[in-house]
Design a protein around this motif. Structure first.
Motif, mmCIF file in Angstrom:
data_model
loop_
_atom_site.group_PDB
_atom_site.id
_atom_site.type_symbol
_atom_site.label_atom_id
_atom_site.label_comp_id
_atom_site.label_asym_id
_atom_site.label_seq_id
_atom_site.Cartn_x
_atom_site.Cartn_y
_atom_site.Cartn_z
ATOM 1 N N ASP A 72 -2.663 6.877 7.246
ATOM 2 C CA ASP A 72 -3.660 6.090 6.534
ATOM 3 C C ASP A 72 -4.190 6.903 5.342
ATOM 4 N N SER A 87 0.822 -1.223 0.000
ATOM 5 C CA SER A 87 0.000 0.000 0.000
ATOM 6 C C SER A 87 0.853 1.270 0.000
ATOM 7 N N ARG A 88 1.899 1.227 -0.790
ATOM 8 C CA ARG A 88 2.757 2.412 -0.920
ATOM 9 C C ARG A 88 3.601 2.269 -2.180
ATOM 10 N N ASP A 116 5.197 -0.665 7.732
ATOM 11 C CA ASP A 116 4.710 0.490 6.969
ATOM 12 C C ASP A 116 3.373 0.984 7.514
ATOM 13 N N ALA A 117 2.495 0.032 7.876
ATOM 14 C CA ALA A 117 1.170 0.400 8.381
ATOM 15 C C ALA A 117 1.272 1.182 9.686
ATOM 16 N N ARG A 118 2.263 0.849 10.508
ATOM 17 C CA ARG A 118 2.415 1.534 11.795
ATOM 18 C C ARG A 118 3.064 2.911 11.658
ATOM 19 N N ALA A 174 5.072 -4.873 5.480
ATOM 20 C CA ALA A 174 3.756 -4.240 5.382
ATOM 21 C C ALA A 174 3.269 -3.773 6.740
ATOM 22 N N ASP A 175 3.488 -4.582 7.787
ATOM 23 C CA ASP A 175 3.075 -4.204 9.142
ATOM 24 C C ASP A 175 3.838 -2.975 9.620
#
Length: 210
Positions: A204, A149-150, A198-200, A195-196
């Motif tokens: 959003d 997602s980036r 990056d999400a943190r 991915a985790d």
């Protein structure tokens, strides 16, 4: 001894895979996979396809045309069966069909590696080879961008693609599909962790991987 003068008794048994243009190109891929691009001749393709030498000449006209069309055919087929661009949105689904792709289509994979080596000696093959790999690189980048997602830079996409290509080559040579699957599981775990992370650390926002 020329290939036309070779005694018929020395020829290997052939299976008639079909006489259409596509069937002849499939036969050409198998010939190259076994003996390299230098072994791609009218006679070899005719014997592989179980058709007459004259039919191959009729379809392609020259050996250079046969080579060019075989390369293009292999490229199109490779992109169709690639384990990339499957629409995976989670790391656990990344390159899901890689092992089975090698197992069910080894000649197509071997053809590409033969072409990589031959392109070092024949620069005229490089544009087609580059076009195929640019498609692969871009597809890997899109897959990773969707999963993470980036945006994904060239370094990361090439690193991941190199890992996949190495697994394909090793399975092609050594078999051991189970090793391929084990390595893919490790790669997916690394992507999940990335991915985790990056999400943190990333706000959003909606990201379009295209």
């Amino acid at each position: 001894m020329s290939e036309d003068a070779r005694p018929t008794g020395t020829r290997k048994p052939v299976t008639n895979y079909g006489s259409g243009r596509g069937a002849l190109l499939d036969a050409a891929v198998r010939v190259v996979a076994r003996g390299g691009l230098r072994g791609l001749t009218y006679r070899a393709v005719a014997e592989e396809a179980g058709v007459t030498h004259g039919l191959v000449v009729h379809h392609f006209g020259s050996r250079d045309a046969l080579i060019e069309e075989a390369v293009d055919h292999a490229f199109r087929s490779s992109l169709d069966v690639s384990s990339l661009d499957t629409g995976a949105e989670r790391a656990g689904e990344f390159a899901e069909g890689l092992g089975s792709m090698v197992e069910t289509g080894p000649d197509l994979q071997a053809f590409q590696y033969e072409l990589l080596l031959e392109a070092r000696r024949r620069p005229d093959l490089m544009p087609r080879l580059r076009a195929l790999y640019d498609e692969y690189f871009e597809t890997a980048r899109r897959d990773l961008a969707r999963i993470l997602s980036r945006p994904v830079d060239r370094g990361l996409s090439r690193l991941v693609f190199a890992a996949l290509e190495g697994l394909v080559l090793h399975q092609l040579v050594f078999g051991e599909r189970e090793v391929t699957e084990e390595a893919l599981a490790e790669l997916r775990t690394l992507l999940e962790r990335l991915a985790d992370t990056d999400a943190r650390t990333t706000p959003d926002t909606t990201f379009d991987p295209t």
